[in-house]
Design a protein around this motif. Structure first.
Motif, PDB file in Angstrom:
ATOM      1  N   ILE A  52       0.855  -1.189   0.000  1.00 43.77           N
ATOM      2  CA  ILE A  52       0.000   0.000   0.000  1.00 43.77           C
ATOM      3  C   ILE A  52       0.891   1.238   0.000  1.00 43.77           C
ATOM      4  O   ILE A  52       2.012   1.207   0.521  1.00 43.77           O
ATOM      5  CB  ILE A  52      -0.953   0.014   1.227  1.00 43.77           C
ATOM      6  CG1 ILE A  52      -2.057   1.053   1.047  1.00 43.77           C
ATOM      7  CG2 ILE A  52      -0.177   0.263   2.509  1.00 43.77           C
ATOM      8  CD1 ILE A  52      -3.051   0.718  -0.021  1.00 43.77           C
ATOM      9  N   ASN A  53       0.409   2.303  -0.586  1.00 39.11           N
ATOM     10  CA  ASN A  53       1.099   3.583  -0.558  1.00 39.11           C
ATOM     11  C   ASN A  53       0.290   4.514   0.346  1.00 39.11           C
ATOM     12  O   ASN A  53      -0.865   4.813   0.045  1.00 39.11           O
ATOM     13  CB  ASN A  53       1.208   4.174  -1.961  1.00 39.11           C
ATOM     14  CG  ASN A  53       2.008   5.464  -2.006  1.00 39.11           C
ATOM     15  OD1 ASN A  53       1.605   6.471  -1.447  1.00 39.11           O
ATOM     16  ND2 ASN A  53       3.159   5.427  -2.679  1.00 39.11           N
ATOM     17  N   PRO A  54       0.841   4.958   1.489  1.00 37.09           N
ATOM     18  CA  PRO A  54       0.069   5.751   2.449  1.00 37.09           C
ATOM     19  C   PRO A  54      -0.556   7.004   1.847  1.00 37.09           C
ATOM     20  O   PRO A  54      -1.668   7.386   2.228  1.00 37.09           O
ATOM     21  CB  PRO A  54       1.096   6.111   3.522  1.00 37.09           C
ATOM     22  CG  PRO A  54       2.141   5.057   3.427  1.00 37.09           C
ATOM     23  CD  PRO A  54       2.211   4.701   1.977  1.00 37.09           C
ATOM     24  N   ARG A  55       0.144   7.649   0.912  1.00 40.49           N
ATOM     25  CA  ARG A  55      -0.366   8.907   0.369  1.00 40.49           C
ATOM     26  C   ARG A  55      -1.456   8.682  -0.673  1.00 40.49           C
ATOM     27  O   ARG A  55      -2.426   9.434  -0.745  1.00 40.49           O
ATOM     28  CB  ARG A  55       0.769   9.728  -0.235  1.00 40.49           C
ATOM     29  CG  ARG A  55       0.346  11.130  -0.664  1.00 40.49           C
ATOM     30  CD  ARG A  55       1.540  11.986  -1.022  1.00 40.49           C
ATOM     31  NE  ARG A  55       2.440  12.151   0.120  1.00 40.49           N
ATOM     32  CZ  ARG A  55       3.589  12.812   0.063  1.00 40.49           C
ATOM     33  NH1 ARG A  55       3.977  13.360  -1.084  1.00 40.49           N
ATOM     34  NH2 ARG A  55       4.365  12.917   1.130  1.00 40.49           N
ATOM     35  N   HIS A  56      -1.334   7.647  -1.468  1.00 34.75           N
ATOM     36  CA  HIS A  56      -2.276   7.426  -2.569  1.00 34.75           C
ATOM     37  C   HIS A  56      -3.292   6.316  -2.283  1.00 34.75           C
ATOM     38  O   HIS A  56      -4.286   6.205  -3.000  1.00 34.75           O
ATOM     39  CB  HIS A  56      -1.508   7.101  -3.848  1.00 34.75           C
ATOM     40  CG  HIS A  56      -0.548   8.168  -4.250  1.00 34.75           C
ATOM     41  ND1 HIS A  56      -0.965   9.384  -4.768  1.00 34.75           N
ATOM     42  CD2 HIS A  56       0.812   8.236  -4.186  1.00 34.75           C
ATOM     43  CE1 HIS A  56       0.092  10.137  -5.015  1.00 34.75           C
ATOM     44  NE2 HIS A  56       1.183   9.471  -4.667  1.00 34.75           N
ATOM     45  N   GLY A  57      -3.047   5.515  -1.265  1.00 39.75           N
ATOM     46  CA  GLY A  57      -4.000   4.479  -0.895  1.00 39.75           C
ATOM     47  C   GLY A  57      -4.213   3.445  -1.980  1.00 39.75           C
ATOM     48  O   GLY A  57      -3.346   3.190  -2.823  1.00 39.75           O
ATOM     49  N   SER A  58      -5.418   2.862  -1.975  1.00 33.27           N
ATOM     50  CA  SER A  58      -5.724   1.794  -2.925  1.00 33.27           C
ATOM     51  C   SER A  58      -5.977   2.314  -4.336  1.00 33.27           C
ATOM     52  O   SER A  58      -6.146   1.524  -5.267  1.00 33.27           O
ATOM     53  CB  SER A  58      -6.955   1.014  -2.440  1.00 33.27           C
ATOM     54  OG  SER A  58      -8.078   1.883  -2.325  1.00 33.27           O
ATOM     55  N   ALA A  59      -6.012   3.628  -4.500  1.00 27.76           N
ATOM     56  CA  ALA A  59      -6.275   4.205  -5.819  1.00 27.76           C
ATOM     57  C   ALA A  59      -5.064   4.116  -6.739  1.00 27.76           C
ATOM     58  O   ALA A  59      -5.194   4.219  -7.963  1.00 27.76           O
ATOM     59  CB  ALA A  59      -6.696   5.671  -5.686  1.00 27.76           C
ATOM     60  N   LYS A  60      -3.892   3.917  -6.166  1.00 27.43           N
ATOM     61  CA  LYS A  60      -2.692   3.817  -6.987  1.00 27.43           C
ATOM     62  C   LYS A  60      -2.762   2.559  -7.852  1.00 27.43           C
ATOM     63  O   LYS A  60      -3.197   1.505  -7.403  1.00 27.43           O
ATOM     64  CB  LYS A  60      -1.443   3.782  -6.108  1.00 27.43           C
ATOM     65  CG  LYS A  60      -0.151   3.844  -6.898  1.00 27.43           C
ATOM     66  CD  LYS A  60       1.072   3.832  -5.984  1.00 27.43           C
ATOM     67  CE  LYS A  60       2.342   3.849  -6.818  1.00 27.43           C
ATOM     68  NZ  LYS A  60       3.553   3.733  -6.008  1.00 27.43           N
TER      69      LYS A  60
END
Length: 414
Positions: A157-165
């Protein structure tokens, strides 16, 4: 609760030279403390705030979360280092430099067990809300990984972009992946303890509910030899406002959990059974959820015993299975790799990672609801596996290899 009033205070604060203390154990405790300080001083001077210390190049980041620092805090408290400048500097770094909104791809598993777990355990020992506040901030980022159709956590997971990445890179192996691509049963089934305790500490039930939902989905996916899919469990009843049950009616007898899982599709993608890499901590955390209150119930012990016995029946074997072996000779067991399809022959290969199993079985034997005969059986099996693990260190260096094969009744390094 502050450390001064914590129930572990006596153990944590006992002086190394306490009157009447056993000399042997005092020396050993002192050696452990000195070894930690030796390692910490090197980390602080060469890599402070970085994830890792590389022996030649110095500080190195895998995820940029100060993993070594955060993962060492509770150890510092247990070693009675709470009032030292070293601990104060580490605490200050967490308070002022720990960033939960970084634009980096994080391993959900490693971040949960090492960083979130490190913060929560330090809070549990100290009562210092700096750690709880950072735990909540990190937890809110990590639960974005559970925004899959099944509720099973994605591996990255990317904390800044979340699951939208759209595309991710696993920071530990460099593999490119999409959100919810295949991962392991250990990764999807080992974050529940941290989420449950985060709910306990904050009073917010959402974290535990998400963890329980993922675990029940995993239970629903369990496979039975000869049957394509296990029967569905009772409907999910999540933790609500600190109350609730966790799959109380689930019968997990003969149900197996292959290593490879597809979180997005909610299915296993291999038939390999292992208590080594990819499987290990799923079984460990299933047991520990029994001990964790108030979000777990007594029936979790029954489910653990059913699940671990099914797995052990596929991977367990005797190092020396010779018929007529003298009863006086010591039983030694290995844990290889098996398959839920009984037609396949188990692989006689044991990873050192599986050597957590003796401790797990010994812990299970301490549960109040365990009958005497069952306790004795768990301890006997635990000792038989541990004897095998100890033999792995019978090398010229005194160090064990990562993997062994059972050849001619002997553990051979590979």
């Amino acid at each position: 609760r502050r450390l001064a009033t914590h129930k572990l205070t006596k153990m944590v604060r006992e002086p190394l030279d306490a009157p009447g203390a056993n000399d042997k154990w005092r020396r050993r405790r002192k050696a452990v403390k000195e070894a930690f300080l030796h390692a910490w001083e090197a980390y602080e001077s060469k890599a402070f705030g970085f994830d890792e210390l590389h022996p030649l190049s110095g500080g190195h980041d895998v995820m940029g979360l100060g993993i070594t620092l955060v993962d060492s805090l509770d150890t510092m408290l247990l070693l009675d280092l709470h009032d030292t400048p070293a601990y104060a500097r580490a605490r200050e770094w967490v308070a002022t430099h720990f960033d939960t909104n970084i634009d980096r791809d994080l391993s959900v598993f490693e971040t949960s067990i090492r960083v979130l777990g490190g913060l929560l355990s330090t809070y549990a020992l100290s009562g210092d809300t700096v750690y709880l506040n950072q735990s909540r901030a990190l937890g809110d980022k990590l639960v974005q990984a559970m925004e899959t159709p099944t509720g099973l956590p994605a591996s990255v997971i990317n904390p800044r972009h979340g699951s939208a990445k759209r595309d991710y890179v696993n920071p530990y192996n460099g593999n490119k992946c999409r959100f919810g691509d295949p991962t392991t049963v250990a990764e999807v089934g080992s974050i529940q303890l941290e989420l449950q305790y985060l709910s306990h500490a904050t009073g917010d039930p959402k974290y535990a509910a998400l963890g329980d939902k993922a675990m029940l989905k995993l239970m629903d996916m369990a496979v039975v030899p000869g049957i394509k899919k296990a029967p569905n469990p009772a409907p999910y009843r999540g933790v609500q406002e600190g109350k609730g049950e966790f799959g109380e009616g689930l019968d997990m007898r003969n149900k197996l959990f292959p290593v490879d899982v597809h979180p997005r599709e909610g299915r296993f993608v291999s038939d390999r059974i292992s208590l080594g890499s990819g499987g290990d901590s799923f079984y460990e955390c299933l047991l520990k959820q029994h001990f964790l209150q108030p979000f777990s119930k007594r029936h979790m012990l029954r489910q653990f015993k059913q699940v671990i016995e099914a797995a052990m029946s596929r991977v367990r074997g005797e190092v020396d299975p010779t018929p007529g072996r003298p009863s006086s000779s010591k039983l030694k067991l290995f844990l290889g790799e098996g398959f839920f399809n009984g037609a396949k022959t188990p692989i006689k290969r044991m990873e050192h990672l599986a050597c957590f199993t003796p401790g797990m079985l010994a812990l299970a034997s301490t549960a109040p609801d365990t009958e005497l005969h069952e306790r004795e059986s768990l301890l006997l099996e635990s000792e038989a596996i541990m004897d095998t693990c100890m033999s792995m260190y019978d090398t010229r260096s005194g160090l064990a290899a990562e993997t062994y094969e059972v050849v001619m009744m002997t553990m051979i390094m590979i």
